[in-house]
Each structure stands twice: as C-alpha cells, then as structure tokens.
Scaffold this motif. Structure first.
Motif, mmCIF file in Angstrom:
data_model
loop_
_atom_site.group_PDB
_atom_site.id
_atom_site.type_symbol
_atom_site.label_atom_id
_atom_site.label_comp_id
_atom_site.label_asym_id
_atom_site.label_seq_id
_atom_site.Cartn_x
_atom_site.Cartn_y
_atom_site.Cartn_z
ATOM 1 N N LYS A 36 47.320 4.632 54.977
ATOM 2 C CA LYS A 36 47.241 3.185 55.126
ATOM 3 C C LYS A 36 47.119 2.530 53.745
ATOM 4 C CE LYS A 36 44.823 -0.204 58.038
ATOM 5 N NZ LYS A 36 45.998 -0.519 58.857
ATOM 6 N N GLY A 37 47.844 1.433 53.550
ATOM 7 C CA GLY A 37 47.845 0.747 52.268
ATOM 8 C C GLY A 37 49.120 0.989 51.482
ATOM 9 N N GLN A 38 49.819 2.081 51.784
ATOM 10 C CA GLN A 38 51.098 2.342 51.141
ATOM 11 C C GLN A 38 52.206 1.544 51.850
ATOM 12 O OE1 GLN A 38 51.727 6.541 51.550
ATOM 13 N NE2 GLN A 38 50.032 7.120 50.202
ATOM 14 N N PRO A 39 53.220 1.097 51.114
ATOM 15 C CA PRO A 39 54.361 0.452 51.781
ATOM 16 C C PRO A 39 54.972 1.341 52.862
ATOM 17 C CG PRO A 39 54.493 0.094 49.420
ATOM 18 C CD PRO A 39 53.351 1.055 49.644
ATOM 19 N N ALA A 40 54.988 2.644 52.643
ATOM 20 C CA ALA A 40 55.584 3.575 53.607
ATOM 21 C C ALA A 40 54.801 3.628 54.912
ATOM 22 C CB ALA A 40 55.673 4.977 53.005
ATOM 23 N N TYR A 41 53.561 3.155 54.912
ATOM 24 C CA TYR A 41 52.745 3.103 56.132
ATOM 25 C C TYR A 41 52.729 1.696 56.720
ATOM 26 C CZ TYR A 41 48.740 3.969 59.258
ATOM 27 O OH TYR A 41 47.927 4.117 60.366
ATOM 28 N N ASP A 42 52.578 0.700 55.853
ATOM 29 C CA ASP A 42 52.313 -0.669 56.320
ATOM 30 C C ASP A 42 53.556 -1.509 56.564
ATOM 31 O OD1 ASP A 42 49.620 -0.128 56.089
ATOM 32 O OD2 ASP A 42 49.444 -1.020 54.095
ATOM 33 N N ASP A 43 54.616 -1.257 55.800
ATOM 34 C CA ASP A 43 55.744 -2.182 55.765
ATOM 35 C C ASP A 43 57.000 -1.581 56.387
ATOM 36 O OD1 ASP A 43 54.070 -3.950 54.377
ATOM 37 O OD2 ASP A 43 54.649 -3.077 52.441
ATOM 38 N N GLU A 44 58.022 -2.420 56.495
ATOM 39 C CA GLU A 44 59.320 -1.947 56.972
ATOM 40 C C GLU A 44 60.147 -1.497 55.775
ATOM 41 O OE1 GLU A 44 62.675 -3.339 60.130
ATOM 42 O OE2 GLU A 44 62.075 -4.861 58.685
ATOM 43 N N LEU A 45 60.555 -0.231 55.781
ATOM 44 C CA LEU A 45 61.456 0.298 54.763
ATOM 45 C C LEU A 45 62.857 0.289 55.349
ATOM 46 C CD1 LEU A 45 58.697 1.101 53.609
ATOM 47 C CD2 LEU A 45 59.710 3.247 52.847
ATOM 48 N N PHE A 46 63.675 -0.654 54.871
ATOM 49 C CA PHE A 46 64.980 -0.883 55.487
ATOM 50 C C PHE A 46 66.047 -0.059 54.769
ATOM 51 C CE2 PHE A 46 67.989 -3.848 57.706
ATOM 52 C CZ PHE A 46 67.402 -3.730 58.956
ATOM 53 N N GLY A 47 66.125 1.183 55.142
ATOM 54 C CA GLY A 47 67.045 2.134 54.544
ATOM 55 C C GLY A 47 66.642 3.526 54.975
ATOM 56 N N PRO A 48 67.346 4.561 54.514
ATOM 57 C CA PRO A 48 67.155 5.927 55.043
ATOM 58 C C PRO A 48 65.941 6.648 54.480
ATOM 59 C CG PRO A 48 68.841 5.957 53.355
ATOM 60 C CD PRO A 48 68.451 4.509 53.532
ATOM 61 N N VAL A 49 64.761 6.018 54.592
ATOM 62 C CA VAL A 49 63.515 6.616 54.102
ATOM 63 C C VAL A 49 62.580 6.822 55.278
ATOM 64 C CG1 VAL A 49 61.543 6.358 52.558
ATOM 65 C CG2 VAL A 49 63.789 5.485 51.863
ATOM 66 N N ALA A 50 62.180 8.073 55.485
ATOM 67 C CA ALA A 50 61.308 8.430 56.610
ATOM 68 C C ALA A 50 59.886 8.660 56.121
ATOM 69 C CB ALA A 50 61.839 9.691 57.293
ATOM 70 N N SER A 51 58.919 8.122 56.855
ATOM 71 C CA SER A 51 57.501 8.324 56.559
ATOM 72 C C SER A 51 56.925 9.337 57.538
ATOM 73 C CB SER A 51 56.746 6.994 56.672
ATOM 74 O OG SER A 51 57.258 6.050 55.756
ATOM 75 N N LEU A 52 56.527 10.494 57.019
ATOM 76 C CA LEU A 52 56.023 11.586 57.856
ATOM 77 C C LEU A 52 54.500 11.564 57.840
ATOM 78 C CD1 LEU A 52 57.125 13.902 59.573
ATOM 79 C CD2 LEU A 52 57.152 15.331 57.510
ATOM 80 N N ILE A 53 53.899 11.386 59.022
ATOM 81 C CA ILE A 53 52.452 11.202 59.139
ATOM 82 C C ILE A 53 51.872 12.257 60.081
ATOM 83 C CG2 ILE A 53 50.618 9.591 59.760
ATOM 84 C CD1 ILE A 53 52.653 7.313 59.311
ATOM 85 N N LYS A 54 50.805 12.921 59.638
ATOM 86 C CA LYS A 54 50.171 13.964 60.452
ATOM 87 C C LYS A 54 49.047 13.356 61.298
ATOM 88 C CE LYS A 54 49.211 17.826 58.374
ATOM 89 N NZ LYS A 54 48.496 18.828 57.525
ATOM 90 N N ALA A 55 49.043 13.680 62.589
ATOM 91 C CA ALA A 55 47.991 13.223 63.509
ATOM 92 C C ALA A 55 47.166 14.419 63.970
ATOM 93 C CB ALA A 55 48.603 12.515 64.706
ATOM 94 N N LYS A 56 45.892 14.201 64.252
ATOM 95 C CA LYS A 56 45.020 15.292 64.704
ATOM 96 C C LYS A 56 45.444 15.812 66.068
ATOM 97 C CE LYS A 56 40.992 13.406 62.268
ATOM 98 N NZ LYS A 56 39.633 12.800 62.454
ATOM 99 N N ASP A 57 45.762 14.889 66.975
ATOM 100 C CA ASP A 57 46.133 15.260 68.332
ATOM 101 C C ASP A 57 46.950 14.123 68.936
ATOM 102 O OD1 ASP A 57 44.205 13.283 68.922
ATOM 103 O OD2 ASP A 57 42.632 14.787 69.231
ATOM 104 N N ASN A 58 47.272 14.237 70.213
ATOM 105 C CA ASN A 58 48.107 13.226 70.861
ATOM 106 C C ASN A 58 47.453 11.848 70.869
ATOM 107 O OD1 ASN A 58 49.893 15.285 71.357
ATOM 108 N ND2 ASN A 58 49.414 15.473 73.544
#
Length: 464
Positions: A359-381
């Motif tokens: 949280k706080g990074q553009p890759a988390y908070d904002d819309e990246l309009f182009g072929p950039v994927a933000s991969l985020i790890k979650a503890k569980d469902n």
C-alpha cells in the motif's frame, strides 16, 4: 517524434511509427454553437420517429460497421496502436451491440401499463429528453462511442461526441457510418473542441445529459460542471481491478487468463486485470508460470496479425506508466520481468510484472494503464478479498476457484466492485450491465440499464 499540438489545433500521431496521421483545427465557439443547434433540430424530428424505424436504422449501422470493418480496424491501429486483430474484434462487438439494441430496445422502451391501486389507469413511458453529450477516451475508439451513442439514438435522443484527440479520425469515421446507414444528418455530431469549449457544451440548454469515460480526475471536473448546470451524468472512470487466485484455483487456467487480461488491447483497458492477488499456498507456482508467460507475449508491429501487443497510445502516456513503475520500485517493489524503457521508434513498453507490492505504491493504489501487472501475496482467501476491496476503485475484478458456486457467492456478497468475472476475463456483454462504484464512477451502460439512463421516465395517469 512530432509534437501533437499545433497552433489552433493538433496532430494525431501513429504510436508505432511516430508519423503524423492527420492534422485538425479546433472549431470556433460559433461553429460549436451552430453544430449543437443543428443536432437539436435533427433531434426534434427524430424524437417522433417510431421505435420500429429507429430500430431499422440501428440495425443498419451494425451492418455498415461490418462492411467497413477492415477500414475502421486499420484506422484504429494507426491512431492508437491497437493490434489489428483486436480492431476487428472491436468492430464485431459493436455490430453485435447494434443488433442487440435494435431488438431488445424495442422491449426496453415499450410503454409499461399499470393498474393503479384505486382502479385507475397508469402508463409509464420512456420519452426522449434531448442531446446527450459523450466525452470518450481513445483506448476503444469504436466501442466507447458506440456504447453510449447507439442506446441514446434508439431512445430517440440526439448525440454529441467529443472523442479523444488522438482518435478524432475514428469519431468522424463513425459519423460517416451512421449517416451511410440512414441516420438523419447532424443527429450524431462530432465536436472537435478543447476543454473550455467542452464545459460550455455541458452548460448548453439543449444538452440534457453527459457521459464520460476517463480518469477519476477528469470525472470530478466534468461532474462538477454538470452538477452546477443540473445535468445528469454517467461516469466510467477506470480502475485497478483485482483478480483473486484462491487456494483451490486451476493455476494453468488462471495464468492463461490473467496474462490475457493484463495484455489485451496493449494493457490499456479500464476493466483489465491489473492487481493479481494470489493466496500464499500457491503464490510461487503461480508467480513462476505467470512471469514466464508474460515474457512470452509477442510485442511488435500492430498491423501484423501475429502480434499480440502493440505500442502505448501516446508518448506522454508511456512516460507516465514508466514513472509509476519506477516510483513503485523506489518504494520497495521488485521487477520480475520488463520495466525498462525501450529504445527505438514507437511508444512500445514491455510486458512487466512487479512483486513486493505494498500500500502506498502506485502499483497498489493507482491505475497503471499499460501492460504492467502487480503481483500481491495474500495469507488466505479471506485476506485476498480484503486486499481486493482495499482500493478507492471498483469497476471490475475476477475470482479463480474450482468451486464455482463459492466464487459466485464471494462475488455477490463480498466483492465491492461493479463487475466480476469467474474463472474468465472479458470486456462487455450486451445483456449485462457495465459500470462501477466508488472512484470508478456511477451509472450503468448495457443490460437494459444504459438505454434508460437519459430518458424521461414519465408517469401518465387517469385516477378513478
């Protein structure tokens, strides 16, 4: 690279070659007033045209679109870099929207007779209101304009279009198509104007509604101007859609679909997959396969049928995207692939995967309009759903799970977004509503909802 702005107007630039496509001059204020007046005059006749006759014209528009699909697809590729096969798909989708609206619109707009509680008679009628002003983006030059224009024409309204500058040719091409299909002259009017003139159009008394697809910043400006003029708005303002890969997901299916969802249309899609929230137990397996498949995406000349991804639509948009990547890295994100600004001609950008997203990074908070994927790890469902909803946006999203019933219930009861795809990725379905919540805007298009956004839902009664 040629400059886009010229005195009194602008140039459209081919993002693959950086060559000038066309030059345009802004309309004068008097020309804008005259164009709006003519559109209103055309509306005054069209509003009394029967649903049956409107339907015939709408169907014909779809047919002309298909007849001229190669010409239109080529123009879209020249103006914004869409790969040619996606242009053909877009035109085909728009033709199907015309067919659906021409048929279903007859039912959606039919008078609704109701018996009143005291035994009297009531009729709900869906009456045209006037001119609907659409401010549309460049990423789907045909679809974005067709999406609002067709339903409003079917409803009996007149339509004004301010297309994105770099897709001005596409707007003018649509005007040709509409009139070739039999739509009365001036009923669909393209305005080549700047932002100040656009505000004046919103305030014009003949304009009864405003629809915008764009950034949330643009949405705030347009909504404020429209609110002061007491004009209704429909706003679709983009998103950073989360796709959840749950612990029981089919990983091969999830990887294949997520790569398509992130790179389709050069990654420049409001409802694209953007944040990939993967449960910890399968994170490494998904990550390795996802990065490998993203690296394999074939980028190149958008006019070649084998190309999977073309250039970013404009130089400034590519620069913004790269700055968002670099800022995210400064704040701790890790580049797993891509992320480097290419040299050479054309506004290309590589398919990119970022990890260590917080949280706080553009890759988390904002819309990246182009072929950039933000991969985020979650503890569980449960944590994955929390992360998905931890966004100011809410346009679309996705859930991957072998338990489809569970996925549908999660989507229905917990996902705070306008559209959710289960084990799939898609753009729009004519019979399903399209739109978002939170900073992704308000109002709906498609699904029988869009056709009633700008009509007068009128009650006519005889009390007993």
């Amino acid at each position: 690279m040629k400059e886009r702005e010229i005195k009194g107007g602008f140039r459209t630039i081919n993002p693959a070659t950086e060559e000038v496509v066309q030059e345009y001059t802004y309309m004068t204020d008097a020309e804008v007033e005259n164009a709006v007046e003519k559109c209103h005059q055309a509306f005054e006749n069209w509003r009394h045209t029967s649903l049956e006759n409107r339907s015939k014209v709408i169907k014909a528009i779809g047919q002309v679109l298909m007849n001229r699909r190669e010409e239109f697809a080529t123009l879209m590729t020249q103006e914004m870099g869409k790969v040619i096969k996606h242009g053909f798909q877009e035109v085909k989708l728009c033709a199907s929207l015309c067919e659906h609206t021409a048929t279903q619109g007859m039912k959606d707009l039919a008078d609704d007779e109701r018996e009143l509680p005291n035994g009297g008679k009531g009729v709900v009628t869906y009456s045209p209101t006037g001119l609907i002003y659409g401010i549309q983006p460049w990423n789907f030059p045909c679809y974005q304009a067709i999406r609002y224009a067709i339903v409003n024409l079917m409803a009996g309204n007149g339509v004004l279009l301010k297309h994105a500058e770099n897709c001005t040719g596409s707007g003018l091409f649509l005007k040709e198509v509409f009139e070739e299909a039999g739509l009365p002259k001036d009923l669909f009017t393209v305005l080549i104007i700047d932002h100040k003139q656009s505000n004046a159009v919103i305030e014009n008394n003949y304009v009864r509604g405003v629809t915008l697809t764009g950034s949330d910043g643009a949405g705030r400006v347009v909504a404020q101007v429209a609110a002061k003029a007491l004009k209704k708005t429909v706003l679709e303002l983009g998103s950073n859609d989360a796709y959840l890969v749950l612990d029981d997901a089919d990983i091969d299916l999830a990887v294949e679909t997520c790569v398509t969802g992130r790179t389709y249309n050069n990654g420049e899609t409001c409802v694209a997959a953007k944040r990939f929230v993967v449960v910890e137990s399968i994170y490494e397996e998904f990550k390795n396969a996802f990065v490998k498949k993203m690296e394999a995406v074939k980028t190149g000349d958008p006019m070649k049928k084998e190309t999977a991804m073309g250039p970013i639509a404009r130089a400034d948009l590519r620069e913004k995207l790269h700055n968002q990547v670099e800022e995210s890295v400064k704040q701790g994100a890790e580049i797993l692939t891509g992320g480097k600004m290419p040299s050479g001609k054309g506004f290309y950008y590589p398919s990119t995967v970022l990890a260590n997203i917080t949280k706080g990074q553009p890759a988390y908070d904002d819309e990246l309009f182009g072929p950039v994927a933000s991969l985020i790890k979650a503890k569980d469902n449960e944590d994955a759903m929390r992360i998905a909803n931890d966004s100011r946006f809410g346009l679309g999203g996705g859930i991957f799970s072998k338990d489809e019933d569970k996925a549908f219930k999660l989507a229905q009861n917990h996902f705070d977004t306008g559209m959710v795809f289960i084990n799939s990725f898609g753009l729009a379905q004519p019979n399903m509503p399209f739109g978002g919540v939170k900073d992704s805007g308000h109002g709906r298009e498609h699904g029988g909802f869009g056709i009633k956004e700008f009509v007068n839902i009128k009650s006519v009664m005889r009390l007993k």
